[in-house]
Write a protein that holds these residues in place. Sequence first.
Motif, PDB file in Angstrom:
ATOM      1  N   GLN A 116     -18.245  40.004  -4.156  1.00  0.00           N
ATOM      2  CA  GLN A 116     -19.461  39.730  -3.397  1.00  0.00           C
ATOM      3  C   GLN A 116     -20.352  38.727  -4.121  1.00  0.00           C
ATOM      4  OE1 GLN A 116     -20.653  43.802  -3.116  1.00  0.00           O
ATOM      5  NE2 GLN A 116     -19.555  44.160  -1.200  1.00  0.00           N
ATOM      6  N   GLU A 117     -20.438  38.842  -5.440  1.00  0.00           N
ATOM      7  CA  GLU A 117     -21.273  37.904  -6.199  1.00  0.00           C
ATOM      8  C   GLU A 117     -20.681  36.501  -6.176  1.00  0.00           C
ATOM      9  OE1 GLU A 117     -24.633  36.786  -8.396  1.00  0.00           O
ATOM     10  OE2 GLU A 117     -24.164  38.595  -7.244  1.00  0.00           O
ATOM     11  N   HIS A 120     -21.419  35.082  -2.757  1.00  0.00           N
ATOM     12  CA  HIS A 120     -22.848  34.752  -2.660  1.00  0.00           C
ATOM     13  C   HIS A 120     -23.158  33.446  -3.376  1.00  0.00           C
ATOM     14  CE1 HIS A 120     -27.147  34.723  -3.355  1.00  0.00           C
ATOM     15  NE2 HIS A 120     -26.929  34.795  -4.655  1.00  0.00           N
ATOM     16  N   ARG A 121     -22.637  33.286  -4.577  1.00  0.00           N
ATOM     17  CA  ARG A 121     -22.952  32.084  -5.355  1.00  0.00           C
ATOM     18  C   ARG A 121     -22.322  30.834  -4.754  1.00  0.00           C
ATOM     19  NH1 ARG A 121     -24.150  33.330 -11.596  1.00  0.00           N
ATOM     20  NH2 ARG A 121     -25.007  35.420 -11.352  1.00  0.00           N
ATOM     21  N   ALA A 148     -18.312  36.361   5.858  1.00  0.00           N
ATOM     22  CA  ALA A 148     -18.648  35.143   5.116  1.00  0.00           C
ATOM     23  C   ALA A 148     -17.823  33.944   5.579  1.00  0.00           C
ATOM     24  CB  ALA A 148     -18.437  35.373   3.611  1.00  0.00           C
TER      25      ALA A 148
END
Length: 298
Positions: A116-117, A120-121, A148
Motif C-alpha cells: 500500500q505504501e 501510494h508513493r 489503484a
Amino acid sequence: MGYVPSDYTSEAPMNHSENAFILTIACTDACGLVGAFSSLIASMGGNITEANHHTDIKTGKAFLRFVFTNKTGSADDLRAAIQPLTEKYAADCSVYDANKPMKVVIAVSRFGHCLQELIHRQLAGILPIEICAVLSNHEDMRGFVEWAGIPYHYLPVSKENKAEQEQQIRSLFQSHDAELLILARYMQILSADMCRDFDGKAINIHHSFLPSFKGAKPYSQAHDKGVKIIGATAHYVTTDLDEGPIIEQAVERVDHSVSVEEFVNVGRDTETLALTRAVRWHAERRVMMHGNRTIVFK
C-alpha cells in the motif's frame, strides 16, 4: 534530483530537467578517473548536477555516479561517447534516462502495508517507479490494487505447482519489460533457480529479528525476550535465504510497556520505511553491488 535524498520524512516529486541522465561506473580506481568522466560529460555540453564517488580501500575498486543534463544528446549518443573511457579503464558503465521511472512488479501475500505504501508513493509522484503488475498467492489485496488501477494476478502456489508458478512470474516480469521484482511481504521462498534468475533484480523485506527469533511468531518471541529494538532489513534476493546484500535497515526503540500488538505495528512501520527507501535508491540507480555488500549513494 528535485529533493534531498537523505530526507526520509518529507519527499517531494522529482523534478529533472527535460534531458537528464544518470551515469554509473564501476572499475579499478585510477588517478584521474573522476576527472576523465566529468570532463567528457562537460565536453558534450553536459552539466553535472550530482556526483558521487567511493573507492573501496581493501579492493581498490571505485564506484561513481553522475547525474547530469544534456540538451542535445540521447542516451545512445552518451553510451557511444563514453565507450573509449569504458575500454581504457575496463569499466562497467551504464547510462540511464533519469526521467524514466523504473518498471517494477510487486509480489505480496496477505499483509498489505508495504504494498500500500509503494502504491501510494507512486501515485503521489514521490517514488520513481511504474508498478506494472501485482502478483499474489492470495486474493486479499485484489480490491485495493485494482482500485489503484494496477493489474492483479492471482498465482496460487503449492509444492506441486511451484515451478510452474515461478515460470508465470518470470513471464509476467518479462512481458512488462520490468527491471525490479519487489517482494513486499511475499511469504514464499523462491527457488534457487529463481533467485539466480533475479540476481540484483529482486528486493526483499524482512524483520531484523533473524536469526534470533525464527518461526511463525517472531514478534511474540521477541516480546517475551524483552528486546529493546525492533527493526527491518531490505536486501537483494540471493540463494542464501534472507542473507542477500543489505540495502537499508530501519529501527525503532521499544520498552517493557509495549504490547505484542504494538510490537507488530512498530515492526510493520520499520518494514515499510526500509523497503520504500531501498526501492527508491535502487530505482534512482544509487545502489551498486560490491560482492556481498552494497554501495549506496544517498
